[in-house]
Write a protein that holds these residues in place. Structure first.
Motif, PDB file in Angstrom:
ATOM      1  N   ARG A  99     -16.299  14.465  63.059  1.00 34.12           N
ATOM      2  CA  ARG A  99     -16.687  14.906  64.403  1.00 34.12           C
ATOM      3  C   ARG A  99     -18.003  15.667  64.391  1.00 34.12           C
ATOM      4  NH1 ARG A  99     -18.431  13.801  67.928  1.00 34.12           N
ATOM      5  NH2 ARG A  99     -18.397  14.819  69.923  1.00 34.12           N
ATOM      6  N   LEU A 100     -18.174  16.593  63.440  1.00 34.75           N
ATOM      7  CA  LEU A 100     -19.410  17.373  63.394  1.00 34.75           C
ATOM      8  C   LEU A 100     -20.602  16.479  63.040  1.00 34.75           C
ATOM      9  CD1 LEU A 100     -20.787  20.082  63.708  1.00 34.75           C
ATOM     10  CD2 LEU A 100     -20.160  20.620  61.340  1.00 34.75           C
ATOM     11  N   THR A 101     -20.395  15.520  62.161  1.00 34.87           N
ATOM     12  CA  THR A 101     -21.477  14.598  61.812  1.00 34.87           C
ATOM     13  C   THR A 101     -21.911  13.784  63.019  1.00 34.87           C
ATOM     14  OG1 THR A 101     -20.702  14.475  59.524  1.00 34.87           O
ATOM     15  CG2 THR A 101     -22.144  12.693  60.277  1.00 34.87           C
ATOM     16  N   ARG A 102     -20.953  13.247  63.769  1.00 30.09           N
ATOM     17  CA  ARG A 102     -21.299  12.488  64.979  1.00 30.09           C
ATOM     18  C   ARG A 102     -21.989  13.374  65.998  1.00 30.09           C
ATOM     19  NH1 ARG A 102     -20.434   7.438  65.761  1.00 30.09           N
ATOM     20  NH2 ARG A 102     -20.635   7.685  67.992  1.00 30.09           N
ATOM     21  N   LEU A 103     -21.532  14.605  66.119  1.00 34.43           N
ATOM     22  CA  LEU A 103     -22.146  15.548  67.055  1.00 34.43           C
ATOM     23  C   LEU A 103     -23.622  15.740  66.711  1.00 34.43           C
ATOM     24  CD1 LEU A 103     -21.531  17.639  69.366  1.00 34.43           C
ATOM     25  CD2 LEU A 103     -21.249  19.308  67.547  1.00 34.43           C
ATOM     26  N   ILE A 104     -23.915  15.940  65.451  1.00 35.83           N
ATOM     27  CA  ILE A 104     -25.292  16.182  65.012  1.00 35.83           C
ATOM     28  C   ILE A 104     -26.157  14.931  65.129  1.00 35.83           C
ATOM     29  CG2 ILE A 104     -26.717  16.718  62.993  1.00 35.83           C
ATOM     30  CD1 ILE A 104     -24.407  18.612  62.107  1.00 35.83           C
ATOM     31  N   VAL A 105     -25.643  13.783  64.704  1.00 32.52           N
ATOM     32  CA  VAL A 105     -26.459  12.571  64.601  1.00 32.52           C
ATOM     33  C   VAL A 105     -26.573  11.808  65.922  1.00 32.52           C
ATOM     34  CG1 VAL A 105     -26.689  10.324  63.436  1.00 32.52           C
ATOM     35  CG2 VAL A 105     -25.975  12.331  62.144  1.00 32.52           C
ATOM     36  N   PHE A 106     -25.515  11.765  66.725  1.00 33.55           N
ATOM     37  CA  PHE A 106     -25.497  10.871  67.880  1.00 33.55           C
ATOM     38  C   PHE A 106     -25.356  11.537  69.246  1.00 33.55           C
ATOM     39  CE2 PHE A 106     -23.697   8.123  64.454  1.00 33.55           C
ATOM     40  CZ  PHE A 106     -24.753   7.232  64.380  1.00 33.55           C
ATOM     41  N   ASP A 107     -24.632  12.630  69.361  1.00 34.65           N
ATOM     42  CA  ASP A 107     -24.281  13.149  70.683  1.00 34.65           C
ATOM     43  C   ASP A 107     -25.488  13.705  71.434  1.00 34.65           C
ATOM     44  OD1 ASP A 107     -21.747  12.388  70.080  1.00 34.65           O
ATOM     45  OD2 ASP A 107     -20.863  14.382  70.117  1.00 34.65           O
ATOM     46  N   LYS A 108     -25.510  13.434  72.724  1.00 32.07           N
ATOM     47  CA  LYS A 108     -26.634  13.816  73.585  1.00 32.07           C
ATOM     48  C   LYS A 108     -26.863  15.325  73.601  1.00 32.07           C
ATOM     49  CE  LYS A 108     -28.837  12.325  77.725  1.00 32.07           C
ATOM     50  NZ  LYS A 108     -30.003  11.690  77.126  1.00 32.07           N
ATOM     51  N   ILE A 109     -25.815  16.095  73.499  1.00 31.06           N
ATOM     52  CA  ILE A 109     -25.942  17.545  73.583  1.00 31.06           C
ATOM     53  C   ILE A 109     -26.821  18.107  72.454  1.00 31.06           C
ATOM     54  CG2 ILE A 109     -23.886  18.108  72.244  1.00 31.06           C
ATOM     55  CD1 ILE A 109     -23.378  20.328  74.374  1.00 31.06           C
ATOM     56  N   MET A 110     -26.899  17.410  71.332  1.00 34.04           N
ATOM     57  CA  MET A 110     -27.716  17.870  70.200  1.00 34.04           C
ATOM     58  C   MET A 110     -29.125  17.268  70.204  1.00 34.04           C
ATOM     59  SD  MET A 110     -25.866  20.006  68.570  1.00 34.04           S
ATOM     60  CE  MET A 110     -26.439  20.155  66.882  1.00 34.04           C
TER      61      MET A 110
END
Length: 121
Positions: free
Chosen positions: A20-31
């Motif tokens: 989840r944290l990896t996807r958050l960093i690499v893909f999610d718009k919020i980051m």
């Protein structure tokens, strides 16, 4: 502190949290604002005439290195895993809370994607 001591369950929770944290960093718009300094935006028109935006890592220096890292899901995953295992091994309460929240969010994301695929959404 309150994460399970069973090795398999702990491994699963840490794996889900890392995912989840990896996807958050690499893909999610919020980051996206945090990733932006490491990439150049390239706009190109496709065959239909629509403008497509591509992100290419900066070419040199620390920003280039960061762009190369952030464009690689597997690379970020290694560093995220290292960070989460460090949090777990130090037995910090907030580390355990973060790991658990990320793991629960990962399960929710997996369920959502699965249901969306089944329903054809």
């Amino acid at each position: 502190m309150f994460l399970p001591q069973n090795e398999f369950t702990l491994f699963l929770i840490l794996g889900l949290a890392s995912f989840r944290l990896t996807r958050l960093i690499v893909f999610d718009k919020i980051m996206e604002p945090l990733r932006r300094p490491f990439f150049n935006e390239i706009e190109e028109k496709n065959e239909a005439g629509d403008v497509e935006i591509y992100l290419l890592p900066k070419e040199r220096g620390l920003l280039g290195w960061g762009g190369q890292l952030l464009s690689c899901f597997w690379c970020v995953g290694v560093w995220v895993s290292l960070f989460l295992v460090f949090l777990y091994l130090n037995r910090w309460f907030l580390g355990d809370v973060l790991i658990l929240i990320l793991a629960v969010a990962a399960v929710g994301a997996i369920i959502e994607v699965t249901i969306s695929k089944i329903m054809g959404v």
